[in-house]
Each structure stands twice: as C-alpha cells, then as structure tokens.
Design a protein around this motif. Structure first.
Motif, PDB file in Angstrom:
ATOM      1  N   UNK A  25      -3.678  23.355  22.674  1.00 44.56           N
ATOM      2  CA  UNK A  25      -3.292  22.398  21.661  1.00 44.56           C
ATOM      3  C   UNK A  25      -2.593  21.200  22.307  1.00 44.56           C
ATOM      4  N   UNK A  26      -3.019  19.989  21.952  1.00 38.98           N
ATOM      5  CA  UNK A  26      -2.352  18.803  22.496  1.00 38.98           C
ATOM      6  C   UNK A  26      -0.878  18.772  22.085  1.00 38.98           C
ATOM      7  N   UNK A  27      -0.006  18.345  22.968  1.00 39.82           N
ATOM      8  CA  UNK A  27       1.426  18.322  22.665  1.00 39.82           C
ATOM      9  C   UNK A  27       1.754  17.384  21.513  1.00 39.82           C
ATOM     10  N   UNK A  28       0.934  16.365  21.298  1.00 36.95           N
ATOM     11  CA  UNK A  28       1.202  15.428  20.216  1.00 36.95           C
ATOM     12  C   UNK A  28       1.187  16.114  18.852  1.00 36.95           C
ATOM     13  N   UNK A  29       0.531  17.249  18.747  1.00 36.63           N
ATOM     14  CA  UNK A  29       0.463  17.980  17.475  1.00 36.63           C
ATOM     15  C   UNK A  29       1.841  18.440  17.025  1.00 36.63           C
ATOM     16  N   UNK A  30       2.692  18.795  17.984  1.00 33.71           N
ATOM     17  CA  UNK A  30       4.024  19.292  17.634  1.00 33.71           C
ATOM     18  C   UNK A  30       5.137  18.306  17.974  1.00 33.71           C
ATOM     19  N   UNK A  58      -8.010  19.298  15.209  1.00 33.75           N
ATOM     20  CA  UNK A  58      -7.932  19.808  16.583  1.00 33.75           C
ATOM     21  C   UNK A  58      -6.647  20.593  16.813  1.00 33.75           C
ATOM     22  N   UNK A  59      -5.567  20.154  16.173  1.00 30.43           N
ATOM     23  CA  UNK A  59      -4.301  20.869  16.332  1.00 30.43           C
ATOM     24  C   UNK A  59      -4.441  22.303  15.843  1.00 30.43           C
ATOM     25  N   UNK A  65      -0.430  30.192  20.150  1.00 33.36           N
ATOM     26  CA  UNK A  65       0.704  31.114  20.088  1.00 33.36           C
ATOM     27  C   UNK A  65       1.399  31.010  18.728  1.00 33.36           C
ATOM     28  N   UNK A  66       2.165  32.031  18.417  1.00 31.21           N
ATOM     29  CA  UNK A  66       2.949  32.015  17.183  1.00 31.21           C
ATOM     30  C   UNK A  66       3.958  30.863  17.202  1.00 31.21           C
ATOM     31  N   UNK A  67       4.533  30.592  18.356  1.00 36.21           N
ATOM     32  CA  UNK A  67       5.501  29.502  18.477  1.00 36.21           C
ATOM     33  C   UNK A  67       4.863  28.150  18.162  1.00 36.21           C
ATOM     34  N   UNK A  68       3.683  27.922  18.705  1.00 36.64           N
ATOM     35  CA  UNK A  68       2.970  26.673  18.409  1.00 36.64           C
ATOM     36  C   UNK A  68       2.667  26.571  16.921  1.00 36.64           C
ATOM     37  N   UNK A  69       2.231  27.685  16.344  1.00 32.48           N
ATOM     38  CA  UNK A  69       1.899  27.693  14.929  1.00 32.48           C
ATOM     39  C   UNK A  69       3.132  27.407  14.081  1.00 32.48           C
ATOM     40  N   UNK A  70       4.275  27.965  14.444  1.00 31.38           N
ATOM     41  CA  UNK A  70       5.499  27.712  13.689  1.00 31.38           C
ATOM     42  C   UNK A  70       5.898  26.245  13.765  1.00 31.38           C
ATOM     43  N   UNK A  71       5.843  25.664  14.957  1.00 30.89           N
ATOM     44  CA  UNK A  71       6.195  24.246  15.109  1.00 30.89           C
ATOM     45  C   UNK A  71       5.237  23.358  14.329  1.00 30.89           C
ATOM     46  N   UNK A  72       3.956  23.595  14.498  1.00 26.31           N
ATOM     47  CA  UNK A  72       2.946  22.807  13.803  1.00 26.31           C
ATOM     48  C   UNK A  72       3.049  23.020  12.301  1.00 26.31           C
ATOM     49  N   UNK A  73       3.195  24.269  11.892  1.00 25.27           N
ATOM     50  CA  UNK A  73       3.276  24.591  10.475  1.00 25.27           C
ATOM     51  C   UNK A  73       4.453  23.927   9.792  1.00 25.27           C
ATOM     52  N   UNK A  74       5.578  23.858  10.472  1.00 26.16           N
ATOM     53  CA  UNK A  74       6.765  23.244   9.869  1.00 26.16           C
ATOM     54  C   UNK A  74       6.513  21.785   9.538  1.00 26.16           C
ATOM     55  N   UNK A  75       5.971  21.038  10.465  1.00 20.18           N
ATOM     56  CA  UNK A  75       5.767  19.605  10.224  1.00 20.18           C
ATOM     57  C   UNK A  75       4.609  19.351   9.264  1.00 20.18           C
ATOM     58  N   UNK A  76       3.544  20.095   9.389  1.00 19.78           N
ATOM     59  CA  UNK A  76       2.379  19.890   8.520  1.00 19.78           C
ATOM     60  C   UNK A  76       2.706  20.287   7.081  1.00 19.78           C
ATOM     61  N   UNK A  77       3.363  21.412   6.893  1.00 16.93           N
ATOM     62  CA  UNK A  77       3.695  21.858   5.539  1.00 16.93           C
ATOM     63  C   UNK A  77       4.715  20.919   4.896  1.00 16.93           C
ATOM     64  N   UNK A  78       5.700  20.490   5.651  1.00 17.72           N
ATOM     65  CA  UNK A  78       6.699  19.536   5.138  1.00 17.72           C
ATOM     66  C   UNK A  78       6.022  18.229   4.717  1.00 17.72           C
ATOM     67  N   UNK A  79       5.072  17.771   5.515  1.00 14.48           N
ATOM     68  CA  UNK A  79       4.322  16.558   5.181  1.00 14.48           C
ATOM     69  C   UNK A  79       3.550  16.751   3.892  1.00 14.48           C
ATOM     70  N   UNK A  80       2.871  17.883   3.758  1.00 14.92           N
ATOM     71  CA  UNK A  80       2.103  18.168   2.546  1.00 14.92           C
ATOM     72  C   UNK A  80       3.018  18.218   1.328  1.00 14.92           C
ATOM     73  N   UNK A  81       4.164  18.864   1.446  1.00 16.21           N
ATOM     74  CA  UNK A  81       5.108  18.959   0.332  1.00 16.21           C
ATOM     75  C   UNK A  81       5.620  17.576  -0.079  1.00 16.21           C
ATOM     76  N   UNK A  82       5.917  16.727   0.894  1.00 19.10           N
ATOM     77  CA  UNK A  82       6.398  15.380   0.598  1.00 19.10           C
ATOM     78  C   UNK A  82       5.326  14.577  -0.136  1.00 19.10           C
ATOM     79  N   UNK A  83       4.096  14.639   0.358  1.00 13.68           N
ATOM     80  CA  UNK A  83       2.999  13.918  -0.300  1.00 13.68           C
ATOM     81  C   UNK A  83       2.777  14.439  -1.716  1.00 13.68           C
ATOM     82  N   UNK A  84       2.779  15.760  -1.882  1.00 10.98           N
ATOM     83  CA  UNK A  84       2.591  16.342  -3.210  1.00 10.98           C
ATOM     84  C   UNK A  84       3.714  15.917  -4.163  1.00 10.98           C
ATOM     85  N   UNK A  85       4.918  15.832  -3.653  1.00 18.29           N
ATOM     86  CA  UNK A  85       6.045  15.384  -4.467  1.00 18.29           C
ATOM     87  C   UNK A  85       5.868  13.951  -4.939  1.00 18.29           C
ATOM     88  N   UNK A  86       5.364  13.095  -4.064  1.00 14.77           N
ATOM     89  CA  UNK A  86       5.110  11.706  -4.460  1.00 14.77           C
ATOM     90  C   UNK A  86       4.041  11.620  -5.533  1.00 14.77           C
TER      91      UNK A  86
END
Length: 153
Positions: A25-30, A58-59, A65-86
């Motif tokens: 996974x490219x580092x830019x993803x996290x 691609x991300x 790894x679980x660690x990568x998934x947690x980092x990626x998941x935190x930012x992606x899910x937070x982004x989705x929640x913010x957009x849905x809230x708007x």
C-alpha cells in the motif's frame, strides 16, 4: 520422511498461493489526512487521486496488515461520515457526489483485495443509507459519484 516432505511441499504451495504480487500500500493512503481526502474528492466525478496520483481503490486493494487497515479505515470512515453529515444537514449535492465516489472506490478496491478490506467497505457504504431520500438532486449526485468511483476509483 515422506510425510514431512509432503507437508513441507503443501506448506510451500499454500504460502505461495497466499502471496500477493501487488506492491504494498502506498504511504500516501495513510499519511493523507481527512482534509486531503476531501480535497481529492472534490474532483469527483472526474479522476480522484491522492497525493502521488494514487487512486483510493489502490489503497484498499493493497492493504496488507491490520495496522494499515486501521489507519486507512480511520481516515476513510471519518471522511465518509463528514460527507454524509453535510448531505443530511444541508442537502449538499457536492458532498453527495463525493460520498458516492468514495463509497464506490472503497468497494472496488476491497473487491480486488484479499478480503481484509471488506468490513471497511461495508461501513463506508452504510454512511450513505437513506441519503437518496433527501432530494432528487442528492439521489442523482450519489448515483453519479458511485458510477464514477466504480469506474475510475
């Protein structure tokens, strides 16, 4: 002795079958924060790219790894929640298009992964539940974003 040889061969084949030839996974993803994801998503329904030209799918496809998934998941899910809230709070059509794109791109990447990203894709998808009912414009924007994200995400 034959049993050990067969076992060793079986383990070697199983290990080989589980490897993934994709680069990691490219580092830019996290390292890209929520604001960076939101900036990138403003290009939807065009090509959305994270810094370095990385598609969001691609991300998800390259999570290892679980660690990568947690980092990626935190930012992606937070982004989705913010957009849905708007969308929920103000009927923001642009946010609906961006959320549709994000959801489809995450789903596309998870679908081409080893399965580790499936739950994240489900969670992001759920953030859009009920938003189509807000207005016809929101429904069209979500659909346009989803089509683009599935195509180019």
């Amino acid at each position: 002795m034959r049993c050990r040889a067969a076992l060793a061969l079986g383990l070697a084949l199983a290990t080989g079958a589980c490897t993934n030839d994709d680069p990691p996974m490219p580092t830019t993803c996290t390292t890209t924060d929520q604001a960076g994801y939101e900036r990138a998503l403003r290009a939807a329904p065009g090509d959305v790219r994270l810094p370095g030209g990385v598609p969001i799918s691609d991300c998800l496809r390259r999570v290892r790894t679980d660690g990568q998934l947690q980092e990626l998941g935190a930012v992606v899910h937070r982004t989705a929640e913010t957009l849905a809230g708007r969308v929920r709070d103000g009927g923001d059509v642009a946010a609906a298009r961006e959320l549709g794109y994000l959801s489809a791109a995450v789903d596309a990447g998870a679908g081409r992964s080893n399965g580790i990203s499936a739950e994240l894709a489900r969670r992001v998808s759920v953030t859009g539940t009920g938003l189509r009912d807000i207005s016809p414009a929101v429904a069209r924007a979500l659909a346009a974003g989803q089509a683009a994200g599935a195509d180019r995400g």
